[in-house]
Design a protein around this motif. Structure first.
Motif, short mmCIF file in Angstrom:
data_model
loop_
_atom_site.label_atom_id
_atom_site.label_comp_id
_atom_site.label_asym_id
_atom_site.label_seq_id
_atom_site.Cartn_x
_atom_site.Cartn_y
_atom_site.Cartn_z
N GLU A 76 0.80 -1.21 0.00
CA GLU A 76 0.00 0.00 0.00
C GLU A 76 0.84 1.26 0.00
N ILE A 77 1.79 1.33 0.90
CA ILE A 77 2.56 2.58 0.96
C ILE A 77 3.41 2.78 -0.29
N ARG A 78 3.98 1.70 -0.78
CA ARG A 78 4.80 1.85 -1.98
C ARG A 78 3.93 2.23 -3.17
N ALA A 79 2.74 1.69 -3.23
CA ALA A 79 1.83 2.04 -4.33
C ALA A 79 1.47 3.52 -4.25
N ARG A 80 1.18 3.95 -3.06
CA ARG A 80 0.84 5.38 -2.89
C ARG A 80 2.02 6.27 -3.27
N GLU A 81 3.21 5.81 -2.93
CA GLU A 81 4.40 6.58 -3.30
C GLU A 81 4.53 6.69 -4.82
N GLU A 82 4.26 5.61 -5.48
CA GLU A 82 4.42 5.65 -6.94
C GLU A 82 3.40 6.58 -7.58
N GLU A 83 2.28 6.74 -6.90
CA GLU A 83 1.25 7.64 -7.44
C GLU A 83 1.66 9.11 -7.32
N LEU A 84 2.72 9.36 -6.59
CA LEU A 84 3.13 10.76 -6.40
C LEU A 84 3.71 11.37 -7.67
N HIS A 137 11.36 -2.17 -3.48
CA HIS A 137 12.25 -1.17 -2.90
C HIS A 137 13.43 -0.82 -3.81
N THR A 138 13.67 -1.69 -4.76
CA THR A 138 14.65 -1.32 -5.77
C THR A 138 14.08 -0.15 -6.58
N ARG A 139 12.81 -0.25 -6.88
CA ARG A 139 12.16 0.86 -7.61
C ARG A 139 12.21 2.15 -6.78
N LEU A 140 11.96 2.00 -5.49
CA LEU A 140 12.00 3.18 -4.63
C LEU A 140 13.39 3.84 -4.66
N ARG A 141 14.40 2.98 -4.52
CA ARG A 141 15.75 3.53 -4.53
C ARG A 141 16.05 4.27 -5.84
N ILE A 164 19.86 5.50 -0.54
CA ILE A 164 19.36 4.67 0.56
C ILE A 164 19.64 5.33 1.90
N GLU A 165 20.84 5.87 2.02
CA GLU A 165 21.19 6.58 3.25
C GLU A 165 20.19 7.72 3.48
#
Lengths: 215, 215, 215, 215
Positions: A76-84, A137-141, A164-165
């Motif tokens: 959920e949180i990662r999906a919401r992040e991608e919507e940003l 989380h690779t996508r997030l990074r 990441i840091e």
DNA sequence: AATGAATGAGTTTTCATTCAT
DNA sequence: TATGAATGAAAACTCATTCAT
């Protein structure tokens, strides 16, 4: 006290999807409030207003339900992040939007903080090794790395920031406040759960991160 | 596997202080590893190598033991902090020393992170209202406030930094790393418990805070 | 209905040996009457007139108790067999004594038949690999082998009888009667549990085996 | 692992006979492997590859299914026995054929051994009083009695052999081996399930019975 | 005839706590 | 002060059976 499931839709008496969703939601709350070991299967079922055995029918056992809750929470949180759509914004704005989102998401979904920390208690036993999670989380990074690269190129961010840091630092500043809100309130004799304190903290976090980004 | 109590001093068959200390230490580990609800009275007694009943004899019940552990933990870290004699150092050095101490203390006493967070799970029920604790932290705030004032006066720190806000941020950056070290390692596929990662993180935290102080 | 434990000896209120013995005896009956899966931990504790949790305290879990019961059962019968001092008798008499003992032991300890068969249901999972058990039966084989050798030498037994094969046949003739006594009674419309039928059967078994031995 | 139902005949979507047969077969295996109390309704349905509810639809409940399985099992073996046409053979050959059949039938249908014994656990509650069953076995007794009479008359068998007593002995020698095959293997450290051991045992049983018949 | 969802009673096991010495 | 035995309440989980479609 705890929030209860809405009444089962009356036109469908048997609705596995609804039942499963109820269980997941109830479990999310129970686990975040009490942790894996403190949560009571009985309470989860009651909260979900479904027969306790359906929990076993659909999820196997308490621990598997816990895993399902964790996975859903991360998704959920990662999906919401991608919507940003951070890539569409200028780097400084993108970064601020990300910080604000992170802080606000936890303000609205405090359960998530507790969930992650409880999972850490178990040495991440339930999420370790999940390919899905790592990909997420690779996508997030990469997303954060992209913003940083653009910011560096534009001269608005300092050079050589490790994504990441940085992510961990942003997360620290947002999560810790909620993961320790009661103890901090107690030792400093301050009501950190109050709206005013929260928005004050929010601004501080933004400032804090920006000071680093632009140093 | 788990660390065990040293052999009981052979010349004393009955040694209340030793027994209590053993229990406290064992409890500290158990509670930090498993939380209040996850900890087992049996395991604590076994770890302490004393009879389970003595736990009740000395501490009343599981929850009171938990309170004793918490109190001791706070006292220890605050005492160590006071030994730093920050007032004797120039402000920038004092602040760095404080940051380093905070980070290093957690590196060496990870149990403390878990303990606080678990207490937060219980909405700080066990520490709330403790006069001792609040006094302890009033001193801490004053100490940080003093350093900030000196730094501002000397022109090495920015003005108007709220000492509690700053303390929370420093704590965030230090505690979160350890409170989520396993989940972070899992999702980012990185061994954050390794010595090299830890010292890398330590430096990052120092840089991060300094960027803000001097902004 | 089921036989109950005698009153706990009044002069000793806490007597672990007595408690364990009570549990073992109650368990032996329960398991033999209902099998491992059919037995109820509750009923065992009630039969033993001890608190149910003591069962866990002393034996760990239901299955471990089952193992303890099995082991004890084997030990008892083999110990009784060794007390027969078969080596001191002439071979024919020794063999008859052995047959009679086997039959009579089961008449008096029917639980044993049920126990073995239930264990067989579980593919001997609980006794397989027990060194003790194998040693016990190595002695048994040697004992029978010795009688056969003496009998052969004296010309009262036929030659080349395999002691294990013979043992299995004797056991077959004795055990099967009891392991199937109710079904046999039902299908043949005969009350095989009656004393007269049992002694009639006893004689038949003796005759049957002797016919083979002397053939 | 466990043997599964063959694919449902594709041209018939609804086939009561097929369904019932599947359930009976699955139940026979389950009950023989686990006993009445150890068997799981779920597993039976899964094994039969039919919906669990159909089990209730066709058989009422678990216990009735058990009765049906038992009845069918007895019918099958007795029917096969009658097909042997023992009356057409000379008495010694007839008897040997009967012994061999009994042993071989169990070798091929081990479930039957377990089934009978489990029923005995329940004190033959499910078969007691069945007129069919008694008639079936009256015929069996007469058949054996006939062979014995012919053998006595011909001088090949000893006189005054009780047919039921003899039947029980033959059954003992055959059934016990299989009802206790795992425990015997365990205690004697011998792989009694191996083909060579089985045929060795088969010969021993034949010899053993013949010794008695001709004594 | 067939299916998957739902249920309630029961079963094993856990666990903090107290008892008796 | 110290110990091991004992207890009762509650927890997770199982399982035959029934419901609704």
């Amino acid at each position: 006290m705890a929030q209860r499931a809405k009444n089962r839709p009356s036109d469908v008496q048997r609705n596995p999807e609804w039942t499963k969703a109820q269980l997941l939601e109830a479990a999310r709350l129970e686990f975040s409030e009490n942790g894996l070991s403190g949560a009571r299967v009985n309470d989860i079922a009651e909260r979900a207003r479904v027969n306790k055995q359906l929990l076993y029918y659909y999820f196997g056992d308490k621990e598997s339900l816990y895993v399902a809750v964790l996975k859903q929470a991360y998704e959920e949180i990662r999906a919401r992040e991608e919507e940003l759509n951070l890539t569409e914004l200028p780097p400084a704005a993108a970064m601020n939007r990300f910080i604000e989102f992170t802080f606000d998401y936890l303000t609205d979904n405090r359960y998530f903080v507790a969930l992650l920390i409880d999972e850490n208690f178990h040495k991440a036993r339930h999420v370790r090794g999940s390919r899905d999670l790592q990909d997420m989380h690779t996508r997030l990074r990469k997303s954060i790395g992209g913003i940083l690269a653009r910011g560096e190129r534009d001269g608005v961010f300092r050079a050589d920031i490790d994504p990441i840091e940085l992510y961990i630092s942003i997360a620290s500043l947002c999560y810790f406040y909620y993961s320790n809100i009661h103890t901090l309130s107690a030792i400093f004799g301050r009501g950190l759960s109050e709206r005013s304190e929260i928005s004050r903290r929010r601004q501080h976090v933004i400032d804090f991160v920006n000071a680093y980004l632009k140093a």
